[in-house]
Write an enzyme that holds these catalytic residues in place. Structure first.
Site, PDB file in Angstrom:
ATOM      1  N   ARG A   1     -30.123 -25.143   3.231  1.00  0.00           N
ATOM      2  CA  ARG A   1     -31.532 -25.151   2.856  1.00  0.00           C
ATOM      3  C   ARG A   1     -31.844 -26.220   1.810  1.00  0.00           C
ATOM      4  O   ARG A   1     -32.995 -26.406   1.460  1.00  0.00           O
ATOM      5  CB  ARG A   1     -31.912 -23.801   2.250  1.00  0.00           C
ATOM      6  CG  ARG A   1     -32.534 -22.804   3.227  1.00  0.00           C
ATOM      7  CD  ARG A   1     -32.616 -21.476   2.499  1.00  0.00           C
ATOM      8  NE  ARG A   1     -33.692 -20.641   2.885  1.00  0.00           N
ATOM      9  CZ  ARG A   1     -33.562 -19.494   3.584  1.00  0.00           C
ATOM     10  NH1 ARG A   1     -32.390 -19.132   4.035  1.00  0.00           N
ATOM     11  NH2 ARG A   1     -34.600 -18.749   3.824  1.00  0.00           N
TER      12      ARG A   1
ATOM     13  N   ARG B   1     -42.164  -5.111   2.427  1.00  0.00           N
ATOM     14  CA  ARG B   1     -40.896  -5.728   2.016  1.00  0.00           C
ATOM     15  C   ARG B   1     -41.041  -6.327   0.635  1.00  0.00           C
ATOM     16  O   ARG B   1     -42.060  -6.934   0.324  1.00  0.00           O
ATOM     17  CB  ARG B   1     -40.507  -6.834   2.998  1.00  0.00           C
ATOM     18  CG  ARG B   1     -39.481  -6.397   4.007  1.00  0.00           C
ATOM     19  CD  ARG B   1     -39.191  -7.497   4.996  1.00  0.00           C
ATOM     20  NE  ARG B   1     -38.755  -8.752   4.358  1.00  0.00           N
ATOM     21  CZ  ARG B   1     -38.069  -9.691   5.002  1.00  0.00           C
ATOM     22  NH1 ARG B   1     -37.744  -9.522   6.257  1.00  0.00           N
ATOM     23  NH2 ARG B   1     -37.740 -10.801   4.387  1.00  0.00           N
TER      24      ARG B   1
ATOM     25  N   ARG C   1     -47.463  -8.550   7.979  1.00  0.00           N
ATOM     26  CA  ARG C   1     -46.223  -7.777   8.001  1.00  0.00           C
ATOM     27  C   ARG C   1     -45.983  -7.125   6.640  1.00  0.00           C
ATOM     28  O   ARG C   1     -45.523  -5.990   6.543  1.00  0.00           O
ATOM     29  CB  ARG C   1     -45.043  -8.696   8.361  1.00  0.00           C
ATOM     30  CG  ARG C   1     -43.763  -7.949   8.649  1.00  0.00           C
ATOM     31  CD  ARG C   1     -42.677  -8.879   9.133  1.00  0.00           C
ATOM     32  NE  ARG C   1     -42.032  -9.585   8.036  1.00  0.00           N
ATOM     33  CZ  ARG C   1     -41.073 -10.499   8.191  1.00  0.00           C
ATOM     34  NH1 ARG C   1     -40.674 -10.837   9.390  1.00  0.00           N
ATOM     35  NH2 ARG C   1     -40.527 -11.080   7.146  1.00  0.00           N
TER      36      ARG C   1
HETATM   37  P1  AMP Z   1     -33.679 -15.377   4.708  1.00  0.00           P
HETATM   38  O1  AMP Z   1     -33.410 -14.023   5.246  1.00  0.00           O
HETATM   39  O2  AMP Z   1     -32.861 -16.444   5.391  1.00  0.00           O
HETATM   40  O3  AMP Z   1     -35.133 -15.728   4.677  1.00  0.00           O
HETATM   41  O4  AMP Z   1     -33.179 -15.381   3.177  1.00  0.00           O
HETATM   42  C1  AMP Z   1     -33.739 -14.498   2.244  1.00  0.00           C
HETATM   43  C2  AMP Z   1     -33.570 -15.044   0.839  1.00  0.00           C
HETATM   44  O5  AMP Z   1     -32.190 -15.220   0.532  1.00  0.00           O
HETATM   45  C3  AMP Z   1     -34.196 -16.406   0.607  1.00  0.00           C
HETATM   46  O6  AMP Z   1     -35.578 -16.323   0.323  1.00  0.00           O
HETATM   47  C4  AMP Z   1     -33.377 -16.894  -0.589  1.00  0.00           C
HETATM   48  O7  AMP Z   1     -33.790 -16.257  -1.777  1.00  0.00           O
HETATM   49  C5  AMP Z   1     -32.000 -16.386  -0.253  1.00  0.00           C
HETATM   50  N1  AMP Z   1     -31.257 -17.375   0.575  1.00  0.00           N
HETATM   51  C6  AMP Z   1     -30.853 -17.233   1.855  1.00  0.00           C
HETATM   52  N2  AMP Z   1     -30.213 -18.315   2.287  1.00  0.00           N
HETATM   53  C7  AMP Z   1     -30.209 -19.193   1.253  1.00  0.00           C
HETATM   54  C8  AMP Z   1     -29.709 -20.509   1.084  1.00  0.00           C
HETATM   55  N3  AMP Z   1     -29.094 -21.170   2.084  1.00  0.00           N
HETATM   56  N4  AMP Z   1     -29.890 -21.094  -0.121  1.00  0.00           N
HETATM   57  C9  AMP Z   1     -30.493 -20.455  -1.137  1.00  0.00           C
HETATM   58  N5  AMP Z   1     -31.007 -19.227  -1.040  1.00  0.00           N
HETATM   59  C10 AMP Z   1     -30.865 -18.587   0.148  1.00  0.00           C
END
Ligand code: AMP
Length: 190
Positions: free
Chosen positions: A88, A133, A127
């Site tokens: 990311r 959530r 949602r």
């Molecule tokens: P997601 O389910 O992929 O939307 O991830 C939920 C949350 O986890 C994100 O909003 C970030 O806070 C954290 N997160 C997940 N993947 C990453 C990543 N590759 N780098 C940094 N934070 C992450």
């Protein structure tokens, strides 16, 4: 088969990742799921990242990179994987490049799910109302979209330059979108 799936918050990455990974018989590895499981179990990692996640920010690269590097050494990841929600940031792209270089592997394709961010914000707000959530209130949703646009969206150009990007319209039913993804991958990878 080593794949990445990328796209803005709310585009349905997680759902598609599970289906596509099953289709190719590889594990779907979601950093978001790993973090959420740690938050739920109140592990030291979970305690450290819960506030960042609840605010819609990114967990620091140092932590995220170490978790992914470790996860990719598990037996089920020996013959392939689909990474959902990683990389990311530019630092994460570089860290993943290093892991791949060290292990003599390469990414086969990067699936980019495309959708208008205004449409996605609307969808996420609805949602949030229905499910409540923690990372889905209006403020957090906007924060997640801003950080995505600033830190993550530019990474697509990197993978486009490497001729790895497979762009797919992310708006439609789950089946429609998964059908588009598999045909686009078939066309790309033969
Ligand atoms: P997601 O389910 O992929 O939307 O991830 C939920 C949350 O986890 C994100 O909003 C970030 O806070 C954290 N997160 C997940 N993947 C990453 C990543 N590759 N780098 C940094 N934070 C992450």
């Amino acid at each position: 088969m080593r794949l990445l799936i990328m796209g803005p918050p709310g585009v349905g990455k997680g759902t598609q990742a599970v289906g596509i990974a099953a289709h190719y018989g590889i594990p779907a590895i979601s950093t978001g799921d790993i973090f959420r499981a740690n938050v739920k179990d109140r592990t030291p990692l979970g305690v450290e990242v819960s506030r960042i996640m609840a605010a819609g920010g990114y967990v620091p690269d140092e932590i995220t990179n170490a978790i992914v590097a470790d996860r990719l050494t598990h037996d089920d990841a020996a013959d392939g994987w689909l990474l959902d929600g990683y990389p990311r940031t530019e630092g994460q792209v570089l860290a993943l490049d290093k892991v791949l270089e060290r292990t003599g592997r390469h990414i086969d394709a990067v699936i980019s799910l495309v959708a208008d961010t205004d449409v996605l914000v609307e969808r996420l707000l609805k949602r949030a109302e229905l499910e409540g959530r923690e990372d889905d209130n209006a403020e957090t949703i906007r924060a997640r979209m801003v950080i995505y646009t600033e830190a993550t969206d530019p990474l697509l150009a990197t993978y486009r330059d490497r001729d790895l990007l497979v762009e797919v319209d992310g708006i439609g039913s789950i089946e429609e979108v998964s059908g588009r993804i598999t045909s686009a991958l078939d066309a790309k990878l033969g």
